[in-house]
Design a protein around this motif. Structure first.
Motif, mmCIF file in Angstrom:
data_model
loop_
_atom_site.group_PDB
_atom_site.id
_atom_site.type_symbol
_atom_site.label_atom_id
_atom_site.label_comp_id
_atom_site.label_asym_id
_atom_site.label_seq_id
_atom_site.Cartn_x
_atom_site.Cartn_y
_atom_site.Cartn_z
ATOM 1 N N ALA A 218 -31.025 -44.458 -50.834
ATOM 2 C CA ALA A 218 -31.220 -43.593 -49.661
ATOM 3 C C ALA A 218 -32.584 -43.846 -49.037
ATOM 4 C CB ALA A 218 -31.075 -42.123 -50.071
ATOM 5 N N VAL A 219 -33.605 -44.000 -49.881
ATOM 6 C CA VAL A 219 -34.960 -44.204 -49.341
ATOM 7 C C VAL A 219 -35.057 -45.584 -48.677
ATOM 8 C CG1 VAL A 219 -37.430 -44.280 -49.910
ATOM 9 C CG2 VAL A 219 -35.969 -42.570 -50.965
ATOM 10 N N THR A 220 -34.347 -46.557 -49.229
ATOM 11 C CA THR A 220 -34.345 -47.897 -48.610
ATOM 12 C C THR A 220 -33.731 -47.836 -47.221
ATOM 13 O OG1 THR A 220 -34.220 -48.916 -50.773
ATOM 14 C CG2 THR A 220 -33.547 -50.288 -48.912
ATOM 15 N N LEU A 221 -32.586 -47.166 -47.104
ATOM 16 C CA LEU A 221 -31.960 -47.026 -45.778
ATOM 17 C C LEU A 221 -32.903 -46.284 -44.832
ATOM 18 C CD1 LEU A 221 -29.276 -47.250 -44.016
ATOM 19 C CD2 LEU A 221 -28.993 -44.837 -44.600
ATOM 20 N N ALA A 222 -33.536 -45.236 -45.367
ATOM 21 C CA ALA A 222 -34.414 -44.402 -44.534
ATOM 22 C C ALA A 222 -35.624 -45.193 -44.031
ATOM 23 C CB ALA A 222 -34.875 -43.192 -45.348
ATOM 24 N N VAL A 223 -36.191 -46.026 -44.890
ATOM 25 C CA VAL A 223 -37.356 -46.832 -44.483
ATOM 26 C C VAL A 223 -36.932 -47.814 -43.379
ATOM 27 C CG1 VAL A 223 -38.925 -48.662 -45.282
ATOM 28 C CG2 VAL A 223 -38.682 -46.565 -46.613
ATOM 29 N N ALA B 221 -38.172 -47.810 -39.461
ATOM 30 C CA ALA B 221 -38.758 -49.011 -38.842
ATOM 31 C C ALA B 221 -38.028 -49.337 -37.537
ATOM 32 C CB ALA B 221 -38.667 -50.191 -39.811
ATOM 33 N N ARG B 222 -36.705 -49.211 -37.551
ATOM 34 C CA ARG B 222 -35.931 -49.493 -36.330
ATOM 35 C C ARG B 222 -36.358 -48.549 -35.200
ATOM 36 N NH1 ARG B 222 -34.594 -52.661 -33.012
ATOM 37 N NH2 ARG B 222 -32.803 -52.277 -31.701
ATOM 38 N N ASN B 223 -36.540 -47.278 -35.555
ATOM 39 C CA ASN B 223 -36.983 -46.301 -34.561
ATOM 40 C C ASN B 223 -38.314 -46.730 -33.927
ATOM 41 O OD1 ASN B 223 -36.832 -43.324 -33.499
ATOM 42 N ND2 ASN B 223 -38.907 -43.612 -34.260
ATOM 43 N N ALA B 224 -39.219 -47.235 -34.769
ATOM 44 C CA ALA B 224 -40.554 -47.613 -34.271
ATOM 45 C C ALA B 224 -40.511 -48.865 -33.396
ATOM 46 C CB ALA B 224 -41.496 -47.832 -35.451
ATOM 47 N N GLN B 225 -39.436 -49.651 -33.502
ATOM 48 C CA GLN B 225 -39.317 -50.862 -32.673
ATOM 49 C C GLN B 225 -38.868 -50.539 -31.251
ATOM 50 O OE1 GLN B 225 -36.431 -53.012 -35.089
ATOM 51 N NE2 GLN B 225 -37.978 -54.565 -35.562
ATOM 52 N N PRO C 262 -26.363 -48.924 -34.843
ATOM 53 C CA PRO C 262 -27.500 -49.737 -35.277
ATOM 54 C C PRO C 262 -27.145 -50.639 -36.457
ATOM 55 C CG PRO C 262 -27.765 -47.462 -36.012
ATOM 56 C CD PRO C 262 -26.549 -47.495 -35.147
ATOM 57 N N ASP C 263 -27.623 -51.883 -36.421
ATOM 58 C CA ASP C 263 -27.435 -52.785 -37.550
ATOM 59 C C ASP C 263 -28.766 -52.858 -38.296
ATOM 60 O OD1 ASP C 263 -26.963 -54.708 -39.349
ATOM 61 O OD2 ASP C 263 -26.570 -56.325 -37.916
ATOM 62 N N LEU C 264 -28.818 -52.194 -39.436
ATOM 63 C CA LEU C 264 -30.087 -52.111 -40.165
ATOM 64 C C LEU C 264 -30.185 -53.158 -41.271
ATOM 65 C CD1 LEU C 264 -30.366 -48.212 -40.438
ATOM 66 C CD2 LEU C 264 -31.433 -49.720 -38.765
ATOM 67 N N GLY C 265 -29.164 -54.042 -41.336
ATOM 68 C CA GLY C 265 -29.086 -55.005 -42.443
ATOM 69 C C GLY C 265 -30.356 -55.821 -42.619
ATOM 70 N N SER C 266 -30.859 -56.423 -41.511
ATOM 71 C CA SER C 266 -32.008 -57.317 -41.695
ATOM 72 C C SER C 266 -33.266 -56.506 -42.018
ATOM 73 C CB SER C 266 -32.204 -58.210 -40.465
ATOM 74 O OG SER C 266 -32.390 -57.393 -39.346
ATOM 75 N N LEU C 267 -33.373 -55.296 -41.456
ATOM 76 C CA LEU C 267 -34.543 -54.463 -41.790
ATOM 77 C C LEU C 267 -34.480 -54.025 -43.251
ATOM 78 C CD1 LEU C 267 -34.782 -52.371 -38.510
ATOM 79 C CD2 LEU C 267 -36.505 -53.969 -39.368
ATOM 80 N N MET C 268 -33.263 -53.711 -43.722
ATOM 81 C CA MET C 268 -33.143 -53.324 -45.138
ATOM 82 C C MET C 268 -33.510 -54.500 -46.034
ATOM 83 S SD MET C 268 -29.890 -50.776 -45.211
ATOM 84 C CE MET C 268 -29.917 -50.445 -46.946
ATOM 85 N N ALA C 269 -33.104 -55.695 -45.593
ATOM 86 C CA ALA C 269 -33.430 -56.889 -46.395
ATOM 87 C C ALA C 269 -34.941 -57.128 -46.432
ATOM 88 C CB ALA C 269 -32.715 -58.105 -45.819
ATOM 89 N N GLY C 270 -35.642 -56.638 -45.426
ATOM 90 C CA GLY C 270 -37.104 -56.813 -45.381
ATOM 91 C C GLY C 270 -37.863 -55.787 -46.200
ATOM 92 N N THR C 271 -37.164 -54.797 -46.762
ATOM 93 C CA THR C 271 -37.841 -53.807 -47.612
ATOM 94 C C THR C 271 -37.914 -54.331 -49.052
ATOM 95 O OG1 THR C 271 -35.833 -52.673 -48.320
ATOM 96 C CG2 THR C 271 -36.838 -51.882 -46.278
ATOM 97 N N ALA C 272 -38.747 -53.719 -49.848
ATOM 98 C CA ALA C 272 -38.760 -54.048 -51.282
ATOM 99 C C ALA C 272 -38.924 -52.742 -52.020
ATOM 100 C CB ALA C 272 -39.923 -54.967 -51.602
#
Ligand code: F1X
Length: 330
Positions: free
Chosen positions: A287-292, A296-300, A310-320
């Motif tokens: 849940a926190v990964t999706l939220a982060v 980030a998408r909102n800030a873009q 929204p496609d959050l796949g690449s942003l989620m892949a950029g989290t750790a």
């Protein structure tokens, strides 16, 4: 649906003090000078509306509650209809506020001026409880987000938590100051706040979180709040990502690298991600990964929103994400 099909919880989003947000884009904002805006955008805002809109974009429908009045209140209601949010606002005699958000279009820095909001009478506050509580069922999620308009004090936030808990709901609190303190004392299911807000619960929390030692110190303070009866505590750290603790342990999720256009509403979009994911049975680290990623998408984007589908796949892949007991979570 069979009798045994799992039921999705209903989401009730309380944003007691909605606003018409007027975002002005100004290049090289100079305080004390006459500035000319490149453009101005009105938008339905207040933290609750931003949360509900972002949840809708993620695929969760929710009902919104709060106090609206006057022409600006009508605007909020029209926008709820347009956004397909279930509008359960309480109509009041005062006017819904207008908040000014001035974004420097060169740096992305946002300067925000929030009005206090209308004066709420006792009868209007009572109407609000009569609207919300009968609709809250066991396991529903009730989120309490943003400031309180005038006439309501921290006792309102505490009663909200207590009454919704008594109905078996999972209550999530994202507010600040005294309201956060009293709401936390009423032991909601979860608290989500930023570092500054967390310091009103734990004054010894670090002012900035720079390294592992700061994170560990903060995590132990978050566990302290959890042990007072809150199941989940989440603290957002802006560019430093987010920390979350539950009885299962602690996770730190680092954000993807992005170029910030306007971060206003990113905390609310973060909350939307947490509510959507937990409401759909995901784990806290998930849940926190999706939220982060959502935040980030909102800030873009120039205005608080995720945009349709929204496609959050690449942003989620950029989290750790890192479990702070040393195990890697992804
Ligand atoms: O006065 P509050 O409720 O604390 O904050 C209100 C606000 O600044 O927060 C949102 C962004 O997070 C804006 O839509 C809104 O104007």
């Amino acid at each position: 649906m069979t009798d045994h099909a799992p039921q999705r919880p209903s989401f009730h989003i309380v944003g007691a003090n909605p606003s018409m947000d007027r975002t002005l884009f100004v290049r090289d904002l100079a305080m004390g000078e006459v500035n000319r805006a490149e453009r101005a955008e009105p938008m339905a805002g207040g933290k609750g509306i931003i949360v509900a809109r972002a949840m809708h974009r993620l695929g969760s429908t929710s009902a919104v509650y709060g106090f609206v009045g006057g022409v600006t209140g009508r605007y909020i209601r029209d926008e709820c209809r347009r956004l397909r949010l279930t509008d359960r606002h309480t109509e009041v005699g005062g006017d819904t506020r207008i908040n000014a958000i001035i974004v420097d279009s060169r740096t992305g820095d946002a300067t925000v001026v929030n009005e206090p909001g209308p004066e709420i009478t006792r009868a209007e506050a009572e109407d609000f409880f009569q609207t919300l509580m009968p609709r809250v069922a066991r396991d529903d999620i009730v989120a309490v987000s943003g400031s309180l308009p005038r006439g309501l004090d921290a006792a309102f936030a505490a009663r909200l938590v207590r009454d919704a808990r008594e109905r078996g709901a999972r209550v999530v609190v994202d507010t600040s100051g005294r309201a956060l303190q009293e709401a936390a004392a009423a032991t909601p299911w979860a608290i989500k706040c930023n570092l500054e807000e967390f310091r009103s619960l734990e004054p010894d929390a670090p002012l900035v979180v720079r390294d592992d030692a700061d994170r560990r110190r903060l995590v132990s303070q978050m566990h302290g709040v959890r042990r007072q009866g809150v199941d989940i505590v989440v603290v957002t750290l802006g560019a430093g990502g987010a920390l979350a603790v539950s009885a299962a342990g602690a996770v730190w999720v680092r954000p993807p690298r992005i170029e910030v256009v306007n971060a206003t509403g990113s905390g609310d979009t973060f909350l939307a991600g947490v509510l959507h994911a937990l409401g759909h049975g995901q784990s806290l680290p998930g849940a926190v990964t999706l939220a982060v990623a959502a935040s980030a998408r909102n800030a873009q984007l120039p205005l608080p929103d995720l945009g349709p589908a929204p496609d959050l796949g690449s942003l989620m892949a950029g989290t750790a994400s890192v479990m702070l007991d040393g195990r890697s979570a992804s």
